[in-house]
Enzyme design. Structure first.
Site, short mmCIF file in Angstrom:
data_model
loop_
_atom_site.label_atom_id
_atom_site.label_comp_id
_atom_site.label_asym_id
_atom_site.label_seq_id
_atom_site.Cartn_x
_atom_site.Cartn_y
_atom_site.Cartn_z
N LYS A 83 -8.02 -8.55 -6.70
CA LYS A 83 -7.05 -7.66 -7.36
C LYS A 83 -6.26 -8.43 -8.42
O LYS A 83 -6.00 -7.93 -9.51
CB LYS A 83 -6.10 -7.04 -6.31
CG LYS A 83 -6.81 -5.99 -5.44
CD LYS A 83 -6.00 -5.54 -4.23
CE LYS A 83 -6.86 -4.66 -3.32
NZ LYS A 83 -6.20 -4.15 -2.13
N GLN A 120 -1.11 -5.39 1.44
CA GLN A 120 -2.49 -5.42 1.93
C GLN A 120 -2.53 -5.19 3.43
O GLN A 120 -1.79 -5.78 4.20
CB GLN A 120 -3.14 -6.78 1.57
CG GLN A 120 -4.61 -6.88 1.87
CD GLN A 120 -5.49 -5.99 0.99
OE1 GLN A 120 -5.12 -5.59 -0.11
NE2 GLN A 120 -6.67 -5.65 1.48
N ASP A 129 -1.46 2.36 -4.17
CA ASP A 129 -2.53 2.56 -3.19
C ASP A 129 -2.70 4.05 -2.85
O ASP A 129 -3.71 4.44 -2.28
CB ASP A 129 -2.18 1.84 -1.87
CG ASP A 129 -2.89 0.50 -1.73
OD1 ASP A 129 -3.99 0.35 -2.28
OD2 ASP A 129 -2.33 -0.39 -1.05
N1 GUN Z 1 -7.10 -2.96 3.22
C1 GUN Z 1 -8.36 -2.50 3.00
N2 GUN Z 1 -8.39 -1.72 1.89
C2 GUN Z 1 -7.12 -1.69 1.41
C3 GUN Z 1 -6.53 -1.05 0.29
O1 GUN Z 1 -7.16 -0.33 -0.49
N3 GUN Z 1 -5.20 -1.25 0.12
C4 GUN Z 1 -4.46 -2.02 0.99
N4 GUN Z 1 -3.16 -2.13 0.75
N5 GUN Z 1 -4.99 -2.61 2.05
C5 GUN Z 1 -6.32 -2.45 2.25
#
Ligand code: GUN
Length: 291
Positions: free
Chosen positions: A52, A96, A119
């Site tokens: 990211k 996350q 998200d």
């Molecule tokens: N853990 C697995 N996929 C994601 C996601 O798209 N966003 C976040 N914040 N955590 C995750």
């Protein structure tokens, strides 16, 4: 059979975003800024967050990584969320998941200001998405819609079966597919569904998001179906340096020959998920969802 190339499509979208960011900056606008909060050292989470941050650099965004050890308290994390909510330089941020057991993920998600929830996990964004209002949409379903649209895949009037009902993929996916932009007739299948094989075999569009490697076999897919594989399970492998390999939810070699179109793993949905977070961050910076 069309192999739906998520990697190439994501690269195309990244170029579009980078061009827009350059123009924003040239016009004296603000540089979009994504912050990511990472707790602990889970291998998968470390990798996703690193991607990211790298993606942000590639399109000209600013990014910040905020790290905590596993023993961070819920109160400390909530205080950081509050600080990010109030930081005018941060356009959007993510925490996350998963979080350690002593921290309520739901409490953290609900503490994030909806207008910074890139998200799309906050109940306000989920609710707005359900009733068709502008909202941040969870990255994986958003990326799949974008792929279907960019490949001109007909969805109107088609029978779509979504296997999996998670809050971040299956459920939002089923809602998006039923909305006016897609116009599919949707069935959501899950662990208690009866006659799953027959149901899957009736699908014009099959979206596999159950997280069970190679679950969807050749006899579960109709001739000419479109198959979207959301699975990304790490399985041990002696053929790779890392010692693991990504496997989708679809047994590709059996299913692909029957399909009109299919996404591979890796290189299908995954890169689109990453790019959708960038799209949401750009929308947040431009204040296009919450004006
Ligand atoms: N853990 C697995 N996929 C994601 C996601 O798209 N966003 C976040 N914040 N955590 C995750």
């Amino acid at each position: 059979m069309i192999l739906i190339d998520g990697k190439q499509t994501a690269a195309d979208i990244k170029k579009e975003i980078a061009a827009e960011v350059e123009e924003m900056k040239a016009n004296g606008g603000k540089t979009p800024h994504l912050a990511a909060v990472l707790v602990g050292h889970d291998g998968g989470s470390e990798t996703y967050v690193a991607f990211k941050i790298k993606d942000c650099a590639e399109v000209g965004f600013k990014s910040s990584l905020i790290r905590y050890e596993d023993d961070v308290t819920e109160a400390e994390l909530l205080a950081k969320v509050e600080e990010l909510n109030n930081d005018a330089d941060v356009d959007g941020f993510i925490v996350q998941l998963p979080l350690p057991d002593h921290i309520s993920e739901q409490k953290i998600i609900e503490a994030i200001a909806p207008e910074k929830d890139v998200d799309g996990f906050h109940p306000v964004n989920v609710g707005r998405m359900v009733i068709g209002l502008p909202s941040f949409v969870s990255a994986t379903p958003d990326g799949i819609v974008e792929l279907l649209q960019r490949y001109n895949i007909e969805t109107s009037g088609k029978n779509c079966v979504v296997v999996g009902r998670s809050n971040i993929v299956g459920r939002p996916m089923s809602i998006l597919m039923s909305q006016k932009a897609m116009n599919a007739t949707v069935t959501v299948a899950h662990s208690r569904t009866k006659d799953l094989n027959e149901l899957c075999a009736s699908a014009d569009i099959l979206i596999a998001a159950l997280g069970f490697p190679e679950f969807i076999k050749g006899d579960m897919v109709k001739e000419g179906a479109v198959v979207i594989d959301v699975g990304t399970t790490r399985v041990e492998s002696d053929q790779t340096k890392s010692g693991w390999k990504l496997k989708g939810d679809v047994l590709f070699d059996e299913v692909a020959p029957k399909c009109a179109a299919i996404t591979p793993v890796p290189g299908g949905v995954g890169p689109m998920t990453r790019v959708s977070l960038l799209k949401n961050t750009l929308l947040a910076a431009k204040k296009e969802i919450y004006k």
